[in-house]
Scaffold this active site. Structure first.
Site, short mmCIF file in Angstrom:
data_model
loop_
_atom_site.label_atom_id
_atom_site.label_comp_id
_atom_site.label_asym_id
_atom_site.label_seq_id
_atom_site.Cartn_x
_atom_site.Cartn_y
_atom_site.Cartn_z
CB CYS A 1 -3.07 3.77 9.94
SG CYS A 1 -3.83 2.68 8.75
CG ASN B 1 -0.27 -0.39 2.50
OD1 ASN B 1 0.29 -1.47 2.61
ND2 ASN B 1 -0.30 0.49 3.47
CD GLN C 1 -3.68 -0.16 -1.70
OE1 GLN C 1 -4.23 0.57 -2.51
NE2 GLN C 1 -3.87 -0.03 -0.41
C1 LIG Z 1 -6.50 -0.73 3.55
C2 LIG Z 1 -5.66 -1.92 3.79
C3 LIG Z 1 -5.94 -2.82 4.84
C4 LIG Z 1 -7.06 -2.58 5.82
O1 LIG Z 1 -8.32 -2.77 5.21
P1 LIG Z 1 -9.62 -2.08 5.84
O2 LIG Z 1 -10.74 -2.62 5.02
O3 LIG Z 1 -9.44 -0.61 5.68
O4 LIG Z 1 -9.71 -2.51 7.26
C5 LIG Z 1 -5.14 -3.93 4.98
N1 LIG Z 1 -4.11 -4.16 4.14
C6 LIG Z 1 -3.80 -3.33 3.13
C7 LIG Z 1 -2.67 -3.65 2.23
C8 LIG Z 1 -4.56 -2.18 2.92
O5 LIG Z 1 -4.25 -1.35 1.91
#
Ligand SMILES: *Cc1c(COP(=O)(O)O)cnc(C)c1O
Length: 390
Positions: A334, A158, A186
């Site tokens: 985050c 991500n 992602q």
């Molecule tokens: C956004 C994300 C998450 C978390 O997913 P949510 O649905 O927002 O809880 C986990 N792993 C990756 C790689 C992400 O980009």
């Protein structure tokens, strides 16, 4: 003032807007088919039909069986269920006590693994990565052991966009009989999520990264009849007993439609996004001094551009960009407000002076060249402004 200030959203890796076609599929499940999927009456049956149709659509996209899909509240819960559920099950089943992950996992994976190590006394080992943040399958072969409970490697990162060699890593784990999980939250927006091509036993998805609603996700679990997971949320017998709680039917229906659209439109989205991404990368590296691309040059998500600017202040830069009308990120959403360099950027070997000056620009369905040009026009000045203040 006659200039119109329009906000430009360039943070599709943090979240995406809901596709109107997805919304229209969801709406009847709020006000018409609102029954509980567990109820016997016709209201329940209508909701149940929507649920099972959605499960089938997702299974088709993943090239798996419908009963291998477990719905969760999102990507985070899916990662948690995969890691904790598998670690506990494998410990009970065969005293497996070793967890192997990459050092560039999303916190949903890395913090879960750390908790398993710190509180539940699993032995946590990290794989090596190269400067692009990529795992080498040979390193997995070296570090995997008979006592490994689970291997987890992110499909596409991500923060830096790098795509990992998941099929090759999966083949090694399969060969050794060790469960293999990938966080595809992602990746699913852009890359094929075929669990058989990928050789994965578990795979996490989250709908709001591919134009679906927030607060819904899924875990793929291969051959779930073998009961390889200890549930994390106990309650009703929904989701084969792996995840209790009344189904969020509208969101599940929306997730299925969004994932389906991502499959049938994948190549069209790539064709549009890749040249835009490459144009952006080229222009930024040319116009900003002391700039580098983070992550892999070619083997990266088609909508993902990420940079480090030496001596710049990434958080300040995000604020200046926001004032100028551009919504970007410095990495994982985050981490906003955290003055420590990101774990991912440290793991790929960037020192503080580079890692604190990071910028992530992720493109989506409405991004066009005009927006990119407007950004490139102001970016070098803004980067230098944050440099002189530091
Ligand atoms: C956004 C994300 C998450 C978390 O997913 P949510 O649905 O927002 O809880 C986990 N792993 C990756 C790689 C992400 O980009």
């Amino acid at each position: 003032m006659t200039t119109k200030t329009t906000k430009v959203y360039l943070d599709y890796a943090a979240s995406t807007p809901l596709d109107p076609r997805v919304l229209s599929k969801m709406l009847p499940y709020f006000d018409l088919h609102y029954g509980n999927t567990s109820s016997i009456h016709s209201f329940g049956q209508e909701a149940e039909a929507g649920l099972e149709a959605a499960r089938g659509i997702i299974a088709e996209s993943l090239n798996c069986k419908a009963d291998e899909i477990i719905f969760t509240s999102g990507g985070t819960e899916s990662d948690n269920l995969a890691l904790r559920g598998t670690a506990f099950a494998e410990r009970i089943r065969r005293s497996a006590n070793h967890i192997l992950i990459s050092p560039v996992e999303h916190p949903a994976v890395s913090r879960t693994a750390r908790q398993l190590a710190e509180i539940f006394k699993f032995e946590l080992e990290f794989l090596s990565i190269d400067a692009a943040g990529m795992v080498d399958p040979d390193d997995v072969a070296r570090k995997i052991k008979p006592t490994t409970a689970l291997v987890s490697v992110i499909y596409a990162n991500n923060e830096i966009g790098t795509i990992n060699p998941i099929p090759e890593i999966g083949a090694i784990c399969r060969n050794r009989g060790i469960p293999f999980h990938t966080d595809a939250v992602q990746a699913a927006a852009h890359l094929p999520p075929d669990v058989n091509l990928l050789n994965v036993d578990l795979m996490s998805l989250g709908a709001h990264k591919f134009y679906g609603p927030k607060g819904i996700g899924a875990l793929y679990l291969r051959n779930q009849s073998q009961r390889l997971l200890i549930p994390q949320i106990t309650g009703g017998s929904q989701e084969f007993g792996y995840r209790g709680g009344t189904h969020n039917t509208p969101y599940i229906v929306g997730m299925a439609e969004a994932l389906h659209l991502a499959q049938i439109e994948r190549s069209a989205r790539h064709t549009r996004l890749v040249p835009l991404r490459d144009y952006l990368i080229g222009q930024v590296l040319e116009s900003v001094q002391d700039a580098q691309l983070t992550g892999h040059m070619a083997n990266r998500l088609p909508n993902h551009a990420s940079f480090a600017f030496k001596g710049a202040d990434g958080n300040e830069l995000l604020m200046l960009l926001d004032i100028a009308g551009f919504a970007c990120s410095s990495g994982s959403a985050c981490k906003t407000g955290n003055p420590e360099p990101s774990e991912v950027l440290s793991a790929i070997g960037l020192d503080r002076t580079w890692a604190l000056g990071s910028l992530r620009i992720t493109l989506g369905y409405d991004t066009n060249e005009e927006m990119i040009n407007a950004l490139i026009n102001i970016l070098p000045t803004l980067v230098n402004k944050t440099r002189s203040r530091r």
